[in-house]
Motif scaffolding. Structure first.
Motif, PDB file in Angstrom:
ATOM      1  N   ASN A 148       0.820  -1.216   0.000  1.00  0.00           N
ATOM      2  CA  ASN A 148       0.000   0.000   0.000  1.00  0.00           C
ATOM      3  C   ASN A 148       0.853   1.264   0.000  1.00  0.00           C
ATOM      4  OD1 ASN A 148      -2.261  -1.588  -0.067  1.00  0.00           O
ATOM      5  ND2 ASN A 148      -2.771  -1.317   2.086  1.00  0.00           N
ATOM      6  N   MET A 149       2.023   1.214   0.624  1.00  0.00           N
ATOM      7  CA  MET A 149       2.940   2.358   0.576  1.00  0.00           C
ATOM      8  C   MET A 149       3.389   2.626  -0.865  1.00  0.00           C
ATOM      9  SD  MET A 149       5.400   1.585   3.791  1.00  0.00           S
ATOM     10  CE  MET A 149       5.202   2.439   5.332  1.00  0.00           C
ATOM     11  N   THR A 198       1.684   1.846  -3.545  1.00  0.00           N
ATOM     12  CA  THR A 198       0.525   2.431  -4.231  1.00  0.00           C
ATOM     13  C   THR A 198       0.426   3.918  -3.897  1.00  0.00           C
ATOM     14  OG1 THR A 198      -0.651   0.320  -4.210  1.00  0.00           O
ATOM     15  CG2 THR A 198      -1.977   2.294  -4.565  1.00  0.00           C
ATOM     16  N   TRP A 199       0.647   4.285  -2.645  1.00  0.00           N
ATOM     17  CA  TRP A 199       0.654   5.700  -2.260  1.00  0.00           C
ATOM     18  C   TRP A 199       1.721   6.460  -3.033  1.00  0.00           C
ATOM     19  CZ3 TRP A 199      -2.797   8.752  -0.610  1.00  0.00           C
ATOM     20  CH2 TRP A 199      -3.801   8.313   0.238  1.00  0.00           C
ATOM     21  N   PHE A 201       0.275   7.342  -6.300  1.00  0.00           N
ATOM     22  CA  PHE A 201      -0.642   8.483  -6.187  1.00  0.00           C
ATOM     23  C   PHE A 201       0.130   9.799  -6.053  1.00  0.00           C
ATOM     24  CE2 PHE A 201      -4.132   5.531  -4.941  1.00  0.00           C
ATOM     25  CZ  PHE A 201      -5.094   6.013  -5.814  1.00  0.00           C
ATOM     26  N   ILE A 202       1.200   9.790  -5.271  1.00  0.00           N
ATOM     27  CA  ILE A 202       1.988  11.009  -5.064  1.00  0.00           C
ATOM     28  C   ILE A 202       2.667  11.454  -6.351  1.00  0.00           C
ATOM     29  CG2 ILE A 202       4.051  11.899  -3.872  1.00  0.00           C
ATOM     30  CD1 ILE A 202       3.123  10.118  -1.450  1.00  0.00           C
TER      31      ILE A 202
END
Length: 188
Positions: free
Chosen positions: A25-26, A28-29, A32-33
């Motif tokens: 999930n990090m 994936t973040w 997004f960033i």
């Protein structure tokens, strides 16, 4: 957990170097960033840096999925937001690059299909209570779209027409796989 061929390759050559505290999930973040930066770089026509950041962002999709499956860290959040990050990355790139250098019709087609896929996934998950699962056709579509964008950027950096021709074929082929995804995911 079913591991893909790419999961097995990444598990041997890259995943051992990712610290245990870094979760899928990090990653994936991270994607997004990077989205506003990719958009900005493509918009201001800084294609060299844009290519590097687009590649890292798109490649992070393979990494987070492989990490989730090999470390048994698949989450509902990841199942929802990983594909959303991919669709936004592709959508931004297609709107900026494909509409300008290939065809506004093709760009519109790709974006509309992605919107149908998002809407269909949302409906299945929240109305029909059917879990979202990645399918091969969707993964192939994402790879084709990513390489299509990469080849447009390579064309813009080198001026070699073969890169643009390759991009066009990859993007049209991605539309075929996107239509297959629409049928598989019952989004139409």
């Amino acid at each position: 957990m079913n591991l893909t061929f790419s999961d097995r390759i990444l598990a041997r050559i890259l995943l051992p170097f990712i610290p245990k505290f870094i979760t899928p999930n990090m990653i994936t973040w991270f994607r997004f960033i990077t989205l506003p930066f990719v958009a900005y770089l493509l918009w201001i026509e800084n294609y060299q840096t844009g290519l590097i950041l687009f590649f890292l962002s798109a490649f992070s999709d393979a990494v987070d999925g492989a990490l989730a499956r090999t470390r048994n860290q698949v989450t509902e959040w990841g199942k929802t937001f990983d594909p959303l990050a991919d669709k936004i990355l592709i959508g931004i790139s297609v709107i900026i690059l494909v509409s300008k250098f290939v065809s506004p019709f093709l760009a519109t087609t790709i974006v509309l299909i992605e919107l149908f896929l998002i809407g269909g996934a949302y409906y299945r998950k929240h109305v029909e209570k059917i879990p979202i699962q990645a399918e091969v056709s969707g993964k192939v579509k994402m790879v084709l779209q990513s390489f299509g964008v990469i080849f447009i950027l390579l064309f813009l950096l080198t001026g070699i027409p073969l890169f643009l021709t390759t991009a066009v074929y990859l993007l049209y082929l991605s539309v075929i796989f996107a239509i297959i995804s629409l049928v598989v995911y019952k989004s139409i």
